[in-house]
Design a protein around this motif. Structure first.
Motif: not given
Length: 322
Positions: A58-63, A131-140
């Motif tokens: 829950r706390a990390a969802a702020a990211h 999948r490409e969008a998910l990887e971009h989300l983690f990187a961005e």
């Protein structure tokens, strides 16, 4: 609103089909997550609210960007392997107890699909685009623990390597069709393969009766000579039950399990009515990689065959994670 999860149909072979990707299948809790106007929803596959039990998520969802939804798996690591029993313990806690366990046994959310991104539904996109969008989300957004990105591959050699990770608690692999959209409750565009291994064990008790056994309670001796309970079989096929009955003898005198009670299922408090038998018959069963903290098989073992050619001394000693 979160959708119902997409489902996977079982497949008997760990062969990556052309036009599909593979992902690691974790021993954890399937969970869907959404963040809207700062409010986190963390829901189990059965619809239970998991957010109060996992305050670190829950706390990390702020990211995360607002109006975003993910599909994934909650996992807890302990001593170099996934600890499902710790995860189950955590799911029952709330308030101060949940906060303490978040420090002592932190969970990770392993994301494997993107359902919504900053208000845009991605469920109609093919797997490759999601999948490409998910990887971009983690990187961005530079997401780190407790966020984790599930590995994905189209390389059969990598799949074979993943299937050797069972000691770490990896259950198997998921295969996902590259051009498939995310379809709630649908099966067929996702396949799951669970690693199963054959093991020998000693029959220490039965449900039903020795003359007509229903399931077998299985054990192995430890190095101190104690017969450790390690699991229970699935219901025996009728022919197998008749054959096993010819090889069983009722317990005579003292038995290593005298006075013991046995659970009707892992994680339940219901007890079984069992009949002790002489711990002499060896059987071969198929098991998956799921273990509890004591090293017992968490899921019922599938019947393969009896091994009257072996004695109990031929069965390997009990080890926590063999």
């Amino acid at each position: 609103m979160l959708p119902e999860p997409m489902l996977a149909a079982p497949t008997p072979e760990p062969v990556l089909p052309p036009g599909w990707a593979a992902e690691v299948k974790w021993d954890g809790f399937r969970a869907l997550l959404s963040l809207d106007a700062g409010r986190l929803v963390l829901r189990s596959r059965q619809g239970a609210d998991l957010a109060p039990a996992f305050p670190e998520i829950r706390a990390a969802a702020a990211h995360l960007p607002d109006a975003t939804a993910l599909d994934g798996e909650l996992v807890v690591w302990e001593a170099g392997r996934l600890a499902f029993e710790r995860l189950q313990e955590r799911a029952r806690r709330r308030g101060a107890g949940a906060a303490r366990l978040a420090q002592a046994q932190p969970a990770h959310f392993v994301a494997f699909d993107l359902l919504r991104l900053a208000g845009t539904s991605t469920m109609g996109w093919p797997y490759t685009r999601r999948r490409e969008a998910l990887e971009h989300l983690f990187a961005e957004y530079r997401l780190t623990a407790p966020w984790s990105l599930c590995p994905s591959t189209t390389d059969p050699a990598t799949v074979r390597e993943w299937l050797t990770w069972t000691q770490a608690g990896v259950e198997g692999v998921l295969f996902k069709k590259l051009d498939s959209p995310y379809q709630p409750l649908a099966r067929g565009a996702w396949l799951k393969y669970k690693v199963r291994e054959t093991r020998d064990a000693i029959v220490g008790a039965v449900t039903g009766s020795p003359a007509s056994p229903h399931t077998l309670l299985l054990g192995r001796y430890d190095t101190a000579g104690n017969l450790r309970h390690i699991g229970r079989s699935t219901v025996l096929p009728r022919d197998a039950g008749r054959a096993v009955a010819q090889l069983l003898s009722p317990a005579a005198g003292d038995h290593p399990w005298t006075g013991w009670t046995f659970s009707a299922g892992w994680g339940t408090r219901e007890t079984l009515h069992v009949t002790l038998v002489r711990p002499e018959l060896v059987v071969e069963v198929g098991v998956d990689v799921a273990r509890d903290s004591a090293g017992r098989w968490r899921h019922p073992a599938r019947w393969h065959r009896s091994r009257p050619d072996l004695s109990s001394s031929d069965v390997p000693n009990f080890e926590a994670f063999d």
